[in-house]
Design an enzyme around this catalytic site. Structure first.
Site, short mmCIF file in Angstrom:
data_model
loop_
_atom_site.label_atom_id
_atom_site.label_comp_id
_atom_site.label_asym_id
_atom_site.label_seq_id
_atom_site.Cartn_x
_atom_site.Cartn_y
_atom_site.Cartn_z
N ASP A 1 36.82 26.36 47.16
CA ASP A 1 35.97 25.64 46.09
C ASP A 1 34.48 25.68 46.15
O ASP A 1 33.85 24.98 45.65
CB ASP A 1 36.44 24.24 46.35
N ASP B 1 42.98 27.15 40.09
CA ASP B 1 41.49 26.48 40.01
C ASP B 1 40.58 27.59 40.62
O ASP B 1 39.40 27.66 39.89
CB ASP B 1 41.55 25.41 40.86
#
Length: 398
Positions: free
Chosen positions: A121, A180
């Protein structure tokens, strides 16, 4: 030529329907007060600034019925969205107040650039914060942090598989990659073009190609998680962890895919990624049945129409469609992308804003329904992409 009266009647009704639909669409978008929406976001963000504790944390989500933010530290995967919002407000207003606050909250994330990568992330965290900051200010210190973070993210790349490992704390028995992760490739592409290693470009490109080849069902709907064999790189299975089932279309997952492959085309100019983005957008739009174009959290959830919506997915897709339209030569398709993106933004603005309920921008996002987490609440990434979509729409109008 004599025409069948019934045919003429049907044709007239169809043309009337088309004319009325076009008139309604024009009314919705031409009367939409973009400046007022940006002012609303600034007002809400100002309210949030008043309640953030002075300990390096940032706001993540607000449960339904509450006015209280849940705060997280810099390690949380959503920590970059709040400073990113502040940078967007600085871009929108030119007010130095927002630059000062954006700098403050971005700098809380600095340790990520020099720590071992905990997961994928880093793009969400650092490029949304320092990346937007550098774009707007050209602060050399920001650039250094971005480049260091790109190198850190690259350590999670597995050349045998061809993707970046998403969750080192994995529970799926293999090298896992989630959809993602497509969003984090922008950090690598940018770094490779701004002083970083050219290998970063190659890693991002390979990740995109591998994902395109393995992460989707035959109908172009996305799995959430793909599990690969660590050593052989062979695809083991596809899972939809945060969606309804392994065979369902989780709304936010498809949104990440549309946005991610549109961005990859921008960075590579490789037509195969543009063609793929079109296919991903097509299945999303064709299966979107809600009148306001805000999806249910999963397109195949069994309780529709009594399932939670996901405003975050709509915000992400609306922003992505505006960009995708700019690469679309077919006039009809380009018009469809723009009209639907605008309608999504209008719906979010008219029906999903928080106003006095709390100090977020939007209500009715869904985080992880199978885990019972952040269901039908306000979430910072919905606000981030909503504000981004507003700014992209503003640039279009200019």
């Amino acid at each position: 030529m004599n025409l069948n009266p019934k045919f003429v009647s049907l044709l007239s009704a169809f043309l009337f329907f088309v004319t009325m639909s076009q008139a309604q669409e024009k009314k919705e978008t031409t009367t939409f007060d973009l400046k007022r929406q940006l002012e609303y976001c600034a007002l809400q963000a100002s309210k949030t600034l008043e309640v953030i504790p002075d300990n390096g944390s940032s706001p993540r989500s607000i449960p339904t019925g509450s006015k209280e933010w849940k705060f997280v530290d810099y390690k949380d995967w959503t920590s970059g969205f709040w400073p990113g919002e502040l940078w967007y407000l600085y871009e929108a207003t030119g007010d130095k107040k927002w630059e000062k606050e954006a700098d403050k909250f971005s700098r809380f994330l600095t340790p990520l650039s020099v720590s071992k990568a905990a997961d994928h992330d880093l793009g969400f965290q650092v490029f949304n914060s320092f990346g937007n900051g550098y774009r707007l200010t050209k602060n050399a210190a920001y650039k250094e942090i971005i480049l260091k973070t790109a190198d850190t993210l690259a350590t999670l790349f597995n050349p045998k598989v061809g993707t970046i490992l998403s969750w080192p704390h994995n529970k799926y028995g293999g090298h896992n990659t989630i959809i993602d992760n497509m969003m984090n490739l922008e950090l690598l592409f940018w770094a490779s073009k701004n002083g970083g290693s050219k290998k970063l470009y190659e890693i991002a490109l390979k990740h995109a190609e591998t994902t395109m080849n393995n992460h989707f069902r035959p109908d172009y709907t996305s799995y959430h998680v793909l599990v690969y064999d660590y050593e052989t790189g062979k695809k083991i299975k596809g899972i939809t962890a945060q969606g309804y089932s392994d065979g369902s279309m989780w709304a936010r997952g498809q949104a990440w895919a549309i946005y991610g492959f549109t961005m990859v085309y921008r960075e590579t100019k490789d037509r195969k990624f543009l063609d793929f983005a079109h296919k991903l957008a097509r299945v999303y739009l064709d299966q979107l049945t809600t009148e306001d174009l805000i999806p249910y959290w999963d397109f195949n959830a069994p309780g529709i129409p009594n399932e939670p919506r996901d405003a975050s997915a709509a915000a992400i897709v609306s922003s992505a469609l505006i960009e995708l339209s700019s690469y679309t030569k077919e006039a009809i398709l380009k018009k469809e992308y723009l009209s639907k993106a605008k309608k999504m933004i209008v719906s979010l603005s008219d029906q999903y804003q928080s106003h006095d309920f709390n100090s977020a921008f939007l209500l009715h996002s869904t985080g992880h329904k199978p885990a019972g987490s952040e269901i039908d609440c306000s979430i910072n990434y919905a606000d981030y992409y909503y504000l981004e979509a507003l700014l992209r729409l503003q640039k279009l109008k200019k």
